[in-house]
Design a protein around this motif. Sequence first.
Motif, mmCIF file in Angstrom:
data_model
loop_
_atom_site.group_PDB
_atom_site.id
_atom_site.type_symbol
_atom_site.label_atom_id
_atom_site.label_comp_id
_atom_site.label_asym_id
_atom_site.label_seq_id
_atom_site.Cartn_x
_atom_site.Cartn_y
_atom_site.Cartn_z
ATOM 1 N N UNK A 243 52.435 23.404 32.100
ATOM 2 C CA UNK A 243 53.692 24.095 31.806
ATOM 3 C C UNK A 243 53.421 25.454 31.162
ATOM 4 N N UNK A 244 52.485 25.509 30.223
ATOM 5 C CA UNK A 244 52.159 26.798 29.619
ATOM 6 C C UNK A 244 51.616 27.765 30.672
ATOM 7 N N UNK A 245 50.832 27.247 31.608
ATOM 8 C CA UNK A 245 50.301 28.096 32.673
ATOM 9 C C UNK A 245 51.369 28.579 33.635
ATOM 10 N N UNK A 246 52.454 27.835 33.718
ATOM 11 C CA UNK A 246 53.553 28.205 34.617
ATOM 12 C C UNK A 246 54.179 29.539 34.219
ATOM 13 N N UNK A 247 54.196 29.802 32.916
ATOM 14 C CA UNK A 247 54.892 31.008 32.442
ATOM 15 C C UNK A 247 54.170 32.284 32.841
ATOM 16 N N UNK A 248 52.911 32.168 33.259
ATOM 17 C CA UNK A 248 52.166 33.363 33.673
ATOM 18 C C UNK A 248 52.718 33.963 34.960
ATOM 19 N N UNK A 249 53.325 33.131 35.801
ATOM 20 C CA UNK A 249 53.853 33.618 37.086
ATOM 21 C C UNK A 249 55.367 33.515 37.175
ATOM 22 N N UNK A 250 55.999 32.869 36.212
ATOM 23 C CA UNK A 250 57.453 32.719 36.233
ATOM 24 C C UNK A 250 58.119 34.026 35.789
ATOM 25 N N UNK A 251 59.366 34.242 36.175
ATOM 26 C CA UNK A 251 60.087 35.430 35.719
ATOM 27 C C UNK A 251 60.173 35.476 34.193
ATOM 28 N N UNK A 252 60.181 36.648 33.655
ATOM 29 C CA UNK A 252 60.273 36.801 32.199
ATOM 30 C C UNK A 252 61.539 36.123 31.672
ATOM 31 N N UNK A 253 61.377 35.352 30.616
ATOM 32 C CA UNK A 253 62.511 34.674 29.997
ATOM 33 C C UNK A 253 62.977 33.421 30.707
ATOM 34 N N UNK A 254 62.227 32.990 31.746
ATOM 35 C CA UNK A 254 62.663 31.824 32.530
ATOM 36 C C UNK A 254 62.725 30.556 31.681
ATOM 37 N N UNK A 255 61.785 30.411 30.753
ATOM 38 C CA UNK A 255 61.733 29.185 29.949
ATOM 39 C C UNK A 255 63.028 28.938 29.200
#
Length: 555
Positions: free
Chosen positions: A66-78
């Motif tokens: 999940x932490x690695x997902x944020x590297x490619x997800x749109x900014x602020x997606x979490x």
Amino acid sequence: MTSYALGLDYGSDSVRALLVDALTGAEVATNVVYYPRWKKGLFCVPAKDQFRQHPLDYLESLTAVVQGLWATAPAGAASKIVGVSFDTTGSTPVAVDKDGVALALKPEFADNPNAMFVLWKDHTAIREAQEITAAANQASTNYLKYEGGIYSSEWYWAKALHVLRADEAVRKAAWYWVEHADWMSAVLTDTTHPEKLRMGRCATGHKVMWHESWNGYPPNAFFTSIDPLLDGLRDRLPAETFTSDQSAGALTAEWAEKLGLPVGIPVGFSAFDCHMGAVAANVKEGVLTKIMGTSTCDITVASYEAIGDKCIRGICGQVDGSVMPGLIGLEAGQSAFGDLYAWFRNLVNWPVQNLLQTSTLLDDNTREQLIRELEDKTLAALGNAASKLAPGATGITALDWVNGRRTPDADQTVSMAITGLKMGSHAPEIFRALVEATAFGARAIIERFKEEGVAIDSVVVIGGISKKSDFVMQVCADVWNCKIDVLESEQSCALGAAIFAATIGGVYPDVASAQKVMASPVSKSYLPNADAAVVYDRLYQNYLALGAYVNGDAK
């Protein structure tokens, strides 16, 4: 405003995270993390059919993926995620203590395989499964009638009993066993304690013998008739179960911080990977969804009216709401599909894996690169050569039971067999026979459904094999003599979990509404070759005859 759903798919080797735009169905970002201990082969003894996974593999990989997902997800997606749902392999239970702690997380059990998750493919409990089946057949009520009539060594009660018999320390510490699917939801919502634990319909119905008609599970007397070691275990399990369109609770502050997610978002009741994959495939009556991986899992659904009081023989259960709320979920599958191909790859690569290691003709880096390249290319090369052979030309017939038989009619004691080998038989010919064997094994499942009055008009396939090999898929279409649709999504099981996450997150009123937007489209279809289908009708009879011989019931 954009809303995202997070689906997490726990497979045999890795966990996959998928971020989906819940309003458009677009797959926004994905990440995969492999279990570190499992990758090293720890706690497994394949020669003894022992396959165990440490709970830390699941927990550490969850944080990493999940932490690695944020590297490619749109900014602020979490911050815009509305819900989280899981799917896992199964039956994969673990022993927990009176406080709900998985035993392998305690120092005294940290290296004890019996205190870990017993992976679906672990077949150490064959004897126990046979005893459960015998007891059910002798009881006034057959408590296996909704699970195909045969209990499998791959399932909950057999595994629990085997561990109870095998390990005194675990026996004294274990309060009960929890399926991986239910454990994940409980961990993230802080409901692992027996007083708080709630369990999903999918795992309990298909593997734990739950059914509403006997108020949860078969009576305690049934289990003690098998072995007194099971005394009281069923009474410690929650009798009520929940479908995956319901929330198991709110994400805790601890796990929200670890994962970078909003505190309090709903976490869904988990289900098995194949069931959620079928939801991503727009599962419906008459369509069989087949998840093709190391093994296969076959899912279809039927209405209450279509099933009535019928009990389908030899499958892995029929459970109300296990796939889609309001429909009966039906599960079958093969204990080995890709695993059979991998076995043959390792067999023919023995010289590569062993002799090259000691070669002095190559430096270490070149040697390792060459070994990896040959291993990576083996199956593609075999498939390419095998595709040039005509159906029936090799004279070789094989069974797909290299890891026993899941369905129809579970039996993990059987072995695969190959007949028709000659001095002139070469690797591509044998490989073609193995591919045909997996297709024949799948056809046996389809035929059993049809014999039992369950309509199967077409097949939708999910999984890596469906994307990697045109050869395998065309053989399947010819053997099954029906159209096969391949889903576009690379992460169909995680997508199914995301569909449930969007539902519990309130984006959609029900799963069917979420499917209309989020389910995967079809990327490719295979149609049967009429001439090949005729040949395979004949060759399928050879497969059945060989199976009967290996079973010992040939005339």
